[in-house]
Design a protein around this motif. Structure first.
Motif, mmCIF file in Angstrom:
data_model
loop_
_atom_site.group_PDB
_atom_site.id
_atom_site.type_symbol
_atom_site.label_atom_id
_atom_site.label_comp_id
_atom_site.label_asym_id
_atom_site.label_seq_id
_atom_site.Cartn_x
_atom_site.Cartn_y
_atom_site.Cartn_z
ATOM 1 N N UNK A 20 3.045 5.585 -12.216
ATOM 2 C CA UNK A 20 4.458 5.181 -12.103
ATOM 3 C C UNK A 20 5.017 5.632 -10.750
ATOM 4 N N UNK A 21 4.719 6.865 -10.372
ATOM 5 C CA UNK A 21 5.190 7.383 -9.081
ATOM 6 C C UNK A 21 4.590 6.582 -7.936
ATOM 7 N N UNK A 22 3.280 6.305 -8.021
ATOM 8 C CA UNK A 22 2.610 5.565 -6.946
ATOM 9 C C UNK A 22 3.080 4.118 -6.831
ATOM 10 N N UNK A 23 3.650 3.587 -7.883
ATOM 11 C CA UNK A 23 4.154 2.210 -7.819
ATOM 12 C C UNK A 23 5.669 2.156 -7.592
ATOM 13 N N UNK A 24 6.291 3.311 -7.384
ATOM 14 C CA UNK A 24 7.745 3.354 -7.183
ATOM 15 C C UNK A 24 8.139 2.792 -5.815
ATOM 16 N N UNK A 25 9.357 2.301 -5.731
ATOM 17 C CA UNK A 25 9.893 1.792 -4.459
ATOM 18 C C UNK A 25 9.930 2.892 -3.407
ATOM 19 N N UNK A 26 10.266 4.100 -3.820
ATOM 20 C CA UNK A 26 10.366 5.222 -2.883
ATOM 21 C C UNK A 26 9.005 5.491 -2.245
ATOM 22 N N UNK A 27 7.957 5.542 -3.065
ATOM 23 C CA UNK A 27 6.612 5.803 -2.544
ATOM 24 C C UNK A 27 6.133 4.639 -1.669
ATOM 25 N N UNK A 28 6.327 3.421 -2.134
ATOM 26 C CA UNK A 28 5.884 2.257 -1.360
ATOM 27 C C UNK A 28 6.606 2.147 -0.025
ATOM 28 N N UNK A 29 7.888 2.473 -0.004
ATOM 29 C CA UNK A 29 8.650 2.474 1.241
ATOM 30 C C UNK A 29 8.091 3.521 2.201
ATOM 31 N N UNK A 30 7.786 4.704 1.677
ATOM 32 C CA UNK A 30 7.210 5.778 2.488
ATOM 33 C C UNK A 30 5.887 5.333 3.113
#
Length: 147
Positions: A20-30
């Protein structure tokens, strides 16, 4: 070692949660901004130059203010750091990095407090650390009075 179904379930839920964390917008943006920085020739040139300055700075720090180039190197590092931090792509990267860190800090707090409110989670973030009696990251083993 005996593995129980509870252990297996916890591991599976941990894996699902990490997904879930790895597919989050925050992670993907980073990740997207990190790749942009890695491909940007000007940003890479600036980062490489800054690494060289840091090496000089570390050498000067061995002798402190008694080193003949102390003031010059210290000033140069501070000025270039400011230049680096204001470069738009690097500033955007640092902002996305901070956003990811904040999300992970919040997740750490939620998980820790789900187990016990007595668990101290050193976040380095005053907003989260205020909820505990100590800064969370004092590292003094309780000698500060936090338990």
């Amino acid at each position: 070692m005996v593995t129980t179904m509870t252990d297996v379930n916890i591991l599976q839920e941990s894996h699902d949660f990490s997904e879930i964390i790895l597919s989050s917008d925050v992670f993907n943006n980073y990740i997207a901004i990190k790749k942009q920085v890695q491909r940007n020739a000007e940003a890479q040139k600036m980062l490489k130059h800054f690494d060289g300055l840091k090496e000089k700075y570390e050498e000067v720090q061995r002798f402190g203010k008694y080193h003949p180039d102390f003031k010059q190197i210290t000033s140069e590092v501070r000025e270039y750091k400011r230049k680096l931090d204001t470069y738009p792509l690097i500033a955007e990267y640092k902002e996305s990095e901070k956003e990811l860190e904040n999300m992970l800090n919040e997740v750490s707090q939620i998980i820790a407090h789900a187990v016990s409110t007595q668990i101290k989670v050193p976040t380095g973030n005053a907003f989260f650390d205020q909820s505990s009696s100590c800064g969370g990251g004092c590292g003094s083993g309780g000698s500060c009075g936090c338990g």
